[in-house]
Design an enzyme around this catalytic site. Sequence first.
Site, PDB file in Angstrom:
ATOM      1  CE1 TYR A 141      19.541  -4.027 -41.874  1.00  9.65           C
ATOM      2  CE2 TYR A 141      20.197  -6.312 -41.670  1.00  9.65           C
ATOM      3  CZ  TYR A 141      20.155  -5.143 -42.398  1.00  9.65           C
ATOM      4  OH  TYR A 141      20.730  -5.101 -43.635  1.00  9.65           O
ATOM      5  CE  LYS A 191      15.898  11.505 -46.232  1.00 11.02           C
ATOM      6  NZ  LYS A 191      16.381  12.192 -47.455  1.00 11.02           N
ATOM      7  CG  ASP A 223      19.245  12.054 -49.542  1.00  7.54           C
ATOM      8  OD1 ASP A 223      19.948  12.405 -48.574  1.00  7.54           O
ATOM      9  OD2 ASP A 223      18.210  12.660 -49.875  1.00  7.54           O
ATOM     10  CG  ASP A 247      22.798  -4.028 -45.860  1.00  6.36           C
ATOM     11  OD1 ASP A 247      23.777  -4.781 -46.044  1.00  6.36           O
ATOM     12  OD2 ASP A 247      21.696  -4.197 -46.406  1.00  6.36           O
ATOM     13  CG  ASP A 251      26.271  -4.470 -50.927  1.00  4.41           C
ATOM     14  OD1 ASP A 251      26.945  -4.923 -49.986  1.00  4.41           O
ATOM     15  OD2 ASP A 251      25.485  -5.174 -51.598  1.00  4.41           O
TER      16      ASP A 251
HETATM   17  C1  IPM Z   1      25.663  -7.801 -44.888  1.00  5.16           C
HETATM   18  C2  IPM Z   1      24.550  -8.637 -45.468  1.00  5.16           C
HETATM   19  C3  IPM Z   1      23.600  -9.021 -44.339  1.00  5.16           C
HETATM   20  C4  IPM Z   1      23.029  -7.739 -43.767  1.00  5.16           C
HETATM   21  C5  IPM Z   1      22.498  -9.997 -44.730  1.00  5.16           C
HETATM   22  C6  IPM Z   1      23.048 -11.280 -45.339  1.00  5.16           C
HETATM   23  C7  IPM Z   1      21.575 -10.298 -43.596  1.00  5.16           C
HETATM   24  O1  IPM Z   1      23.918  -7.952 -46.490  1.00  5.16           O
HETATM   25  O2  IPM Z   1      26.379  -8.301 -43.991  1.00  5.16           O
HETATM   26  O3  IPM Z   1      25.840  -6.669 -45.320  1.00  5.16           O
HETATM   27  O4  IPM Z   1      22.058  -7.196 -44.305  1.00  5.16           O
HETATM   28  O5  IPM Z   1      23.551  -7.258 -42.762  1.00  5.16           O
HETATM   29 MG    MG Z   2      24.856  -6.137 -47.033  1.00  4.01          MG
END
Ligand code: IPM
Ligand code: MG
Length: 362
Positions: A141, A191, A223, A247, A251
């Site tokens: 990032y 990784k 993975d 990240d 999710d």
């Molecule tokens: C998160 C989001 C952010 C990230 C985005 C909105 C920049 O996906 O907080 O997980 O990638 O960190």
């Molecule tokens: Mg995210």
Amino acid sequence: MQANIVLLPGDGIGPEVVAEAVRALEAVAAKFGHTFSFTERLMGGCSIDQFGTSLTEETLADCQAADAVLLGAVGGPKWDDPAAKDRPERGLLALRKGLGVFANLRPVKVHPALIDCSPLKPEKVRGVDILVIRELTGGLYFGWPKGREVKDGRERAVDTLEYYDYEIRRILELAFKMATGRKKKVTSVDKANVLESSRLWRQIAIETGKKYPEITLEHVLVDTASMRLITGPAWMDVIVTENMFGDILTDEASVLAGSMGMLPSASLGERGPGLYEPIHGSAPDIAGKGIANPIGTILSAAMLLRYSLGLEVEAAALEQAVEQAISDGCRTADLGGSLTTRQMTDEILRRMRDAENPAPIH
Ligand code: IPM
Ligand code: MG
């Protein structure tokens, strides 16, 4: 206690859920005798519209001077043009960097009453209680060089996955400390079979682990980790990983809890205010309808009480009220129910006010 909290409601459903979390904090203040003052600022797409930039210097300075920052969500189709000079997400990244919040704590706990909301089989998700610790201010990032150019007549884009030893060490230290108060197990995700940065990560994980002999350390390739989150999540406790892997994995892990709308997060640095936000996004499809699940933001407010203000009893009171409301069958649309954002909060706050909580120790 007196505390100054900066609110960054942001875009989409952000303002709706932050408003409910503020009501929750006000209810905590009333019950336990605290004074919280709130300062609202623009960040994300709304800040681009108003000021032409996703995060102004003034807003960042206000956040740096606060005791804690509570954020809703940023982004939306209106600001999605890939050629745009600024994006809502850039403001969020600049805020994380500007506050120095390198550790993003994302707890994923499955409430027994919500087991059927998860798309996974009940026996897989029962008992899941994971804390993902994501490195938040380094890696792909922020690494340099980054950018686009035309080279030899071809378009070229570069991102850099870069980590310094101290960045890895401080996040691993935190993971081991957190694991000490939990099931004493750290899963370090990397990784290392491909990436140099992961080999440094693993080396430092091993070094740090030697200081915590009571904690079991395992290394899992990213993975494999993504597969294990689906096949055997109940066996995982603390997961620590670099920014991009974290990240993606968070999710994935959020699906275990039945709805992304349930999950909070805290981002902490060595000093200064913490940043608290639900892990769901701005959900433009339901924005303005008053049906978003406020729980992720209310639980983020509970983490704010715990980590930035040291108010453990108050944090637990709010968390227990959320658990109780869920146990009693209160559900917003994402959980298959029909309560509005505000009604869900009302249910939670009524339970918190009615509960007999122990007197605060301070
Ligand atoms: C998160 C989001 C952010 C990230 C985005 C909105 C920049 O996906 O907080 O997980 O990638 O960190
Ligand atoms: Mg995210």
